[in-house]
Design a protein around this motif. Structure first.
Motif, short mmCIF file in Angstrom:
data_model
loop_
_atom_site.label_atom_id
_atom_site.label_comp_id
_atom_site.label_asym_id
_atom_site.label_seq_id
_atom_site.Cartn_x
_atom_site.Cartn_y
_atom_site.Cartn_z
N SER A 17 0.95 -0.99 5.37
CA SER A 17 0.42 -1.68 4.19
C SER A 17 -0.52 -2.79 4.61
O SER A 17 -0.62 -3.12 5.80
CB SER A 17 1.55 -2.23 3.31
N GLY A 18 -1.23 -3.32 3.64
CA GLY A 18 -2.20 -4.35 3.95
C GLY A 18 -2.49 -5.22 2.74
O GLY A 18 -2.22 -4.85 1.60
N VAL A 52 -6.61 -6.75 5.79
CA VAL A 52 -7.74 -5.84 5.60
C VAL A 52 -9.06 -6.59 5.36
O VAL A 52 -9.58 -6.68 4.25
CB VAL A 52 -7.46 -4.79 4.50
N HIS A 55 -12.13 -4.61 3.90
CA HIS A 55 -12.16 -4.54 2.44
C HIS A 55 -12.70 -5.83 1.83
O HIS A 55 -13.29 -5.81 0.75
CB HIS A 55 -10.75 -4.27 1.88
N TYR A 138 -14.37 1.65 -1.24
CA TYR A 138 -13.14 0.91 -0.93
C TYR A 138 -11.90 1.82 -0.83
O TYR A 138 -11.15 1.76 0.16
CB TYR A 138 -13.00 -0.17 -2.00
N MET A 142 -9.39 2.73 2.32
CA MET A 142 -7.94 2.53 2.21
C MET A 142 -7.18 3.79 2.65
O MET A 142 -6.14 3.71 3.32
CB MET A 142 -7.60 2.15 0.77
N ASP A 145 -7.20 3.80 6.34
CA ASP A 145 -6.25 2.81 6.88
C ASP A 145 -4.89 3.45 7.10
O ASP A 145 -4.23 3.23 8.12
CB ASP A 145 -6.03 1.66 5.88
N VAL A 156 3.08 -0.51 -2.03
CA VAL A 156 1.95 -1.08 -2.78
C VAL A 156 2.41 -1.44 -4.18
O VAL A 156 3.43 -0.96 -4.66
CB VAL A 156 0.77 -0.08 -2.94
N1 TRP Z 1 -6.20 -2.24 -1.75
C1 TRP Z 1 -4.98 -2.90 -1.38
C2 TRP Z 1 -4.68 -4.02 -2.38
O1 TRP Z 1 -5.59 -4.56 -2.96
C3 TRP Z 1 -5.06 -3.46 0.02
C4 TRP Z 1 -5.11 -2.36 1.01
C5 TRP Z 1 -6.18 -1.97 1.76
C6 TRP Z 1 -4.04 -1.50 1.34
N2 TRP Z 1 -5.82 -0.94 2.58
C7 TRP Z 1 -4.53 -0.61 2.33
C8 TRP Z 1 -2.72 -1.38 0.88
C9 TRP Z 1 -3.75 0.40 2.86
C10 TRP Z 1 -1.94 -0.38 1.41
C11 TRP Z 1 -2.44 0.50 2.40
O2 TRP Z 1 -3.54 -4.35 -2.56
#
Ligand code: TRP
Length: 344
Positions: A17-18, A52, A55, A138, A142, A145, A156
């Motif tokens: 996760s991120g 991240v 992003h 974006y 993701m 990732d 998430v």
């Molecule tokens: N888009 C996610 C958010 O705004 C952040 C994110 C980027 C993310 N890469 C990811 C979350 C990969 C889970 C896995 O919360």
């Protein structure tokens, strides 16, 4: 798509996760995400938690503050209880395989799939013609990732569910198109628990957000006990006492939010909280809530300050994390290169 029975993915279970490096993480980030990430370390052998920053440049890049914000968010992960020895904590841009896989995925994902993403429409608003191509892409980044580690589980918030579905579609199409049936797993979203929807302290219909102009709408992870008490005291409620059970929270979104915050912080259910406070007024409940929050957030804020005061030590942790992340990603990316047929 073929209608063959889905292949059984046999690789290891892995969590990824991120969070974006935004300044001012708040209670929603803590209860909605970090607390859950910490708990997942006990259930999964491998957890990868990423800041991240790639992003973060899709909207309003700010080179003066980006690296510092990345460090701060990494410090928040660790202060909240993510163990950087057990889990991998790193900054996305340090592992170049993320961007390399994104290109391949750009050629797998279909325009129509990405055009459906509601978050892009929300973020672009009326300016679709003027936002960066990166903002549109974006969700493909993701997907990369997650899949560059062949991660199987992705904690998430509800708002990211659609992006995870896209990641699954990309994984599936890659597996089909290149005739490598179980190459990528179809990553499962782990929609984050009861604390996932922490709302504004002033308006129970809006998410707690760092972009709200009023700081009174949110509890920041670094707020001290006094500030927390002031904000909770001023939080919107109604004149009635607390209900006796969770059922009675319907139609009282602000009250539901405060009870939800108490429950998520104390590790209880709403019913358990209401067993204690049902029938009592907010004059009793609010100070108790402020107390629970301050005793949980206090040590985390102190640890964040300690980590932020020693950027050298934090950078060593992040460098180690990036190396361990890359050790997983590089062989997977090498396989992708072969599957796609790139020259070597
Ligand atoms: N888009 C996610 C958010 O705004 C952040 C994110 C980027 C993310 N890469 C990811 C979350 C990969 C889970 C896995 O919360």
């Amino acid at each position: 798509m073929t209608d063959a029975a889905p292949a059984q993915y046999k690789g290891p279970q892995r969590v990824f996760s991120g969070m974006q490096p935004t300044n001012g993480l708040h209670l929603g980030n803590y209860l909605g995400a970090l607390k859950n990430w910490v708990a997942l370390q006990e259930k999964f052998a491998e957890c990868i938690y990423c800041v991240v920053d790639l992003h973060a440049i899709t909207l309003e890049p700010d080179p003066q503050t980006l690296a510092a914000r990345s460090r701060e968010v990494a410090a928040a992960y660790i202060a909240a209880g993510v163990d950087p020895k057990k889990s991998i904590v790193f900054v996305q841009s340090a592992v170049r395989e993320h961007t390399e896989l994104t290109w391949v995925f750009n050629c797998v994902a279909r325009m129509g799939w990405v055009e459906r993403m509601t978050q892009f429409k929300d973020k672009a608003g009326k300016h679709e013609e003027r936002v960066s191509v990166g903002l549109f892409d974006y969700p493909v980044l993701m997907a990369a990732d997650v899949l560059v580690y062949k991660a199987t589980h992705v904690p998430v918030g509800e708002d990211q569910k659609q992006h995870l579905e896209l990641a699954r579609d990309i994984a599936q199409k890659f597996n089909n198109d290149f005739n490598t049936p179980d190459f990528f797993p179809l990553p499962e979203p782990l929609i984050q628990g009861p604390g996932a929807r922490i709302m504004s302290l002033r308006d129970g219909s809006k998410k707690m957000s760092k972009s709200d102009p009023s700081d009174m709408t949110r509890i920041n992870m670094v707020d001290d006990a006094d500030t927390i008490l002031q904000k909770i005291k001023k939080a919107t409620t109604d004149p009635n006492p607390l209900p006796e059970s969770a059922e009675g929270l319907k139609g009282r979104p602000e009250v539901e939010n405060l009870v939800g915050i108490y429950a998520a912080t104390a590790g209880k259910t709403a019913d358990e909280v209401l067993k204690e406070f049902g029938g009592k007024g907010f004059g009793v409940f609010k100070p108790a809530l402020a107390d629970v929050l301050a005793s949980q957030l206090g040590p985390i804020a102190a640890e964040m300050r300690r980590l932020n005061a020693d950027p050298g030590a934090l950078d060593a942790i992040l460098r180690d994390g990036a190396e361990r992340a890359q050790a997983i990603a590089a062989p997977i990316m090498a396989e992708v290169r072969d599957v796609v047929g790139f020259w070597r």
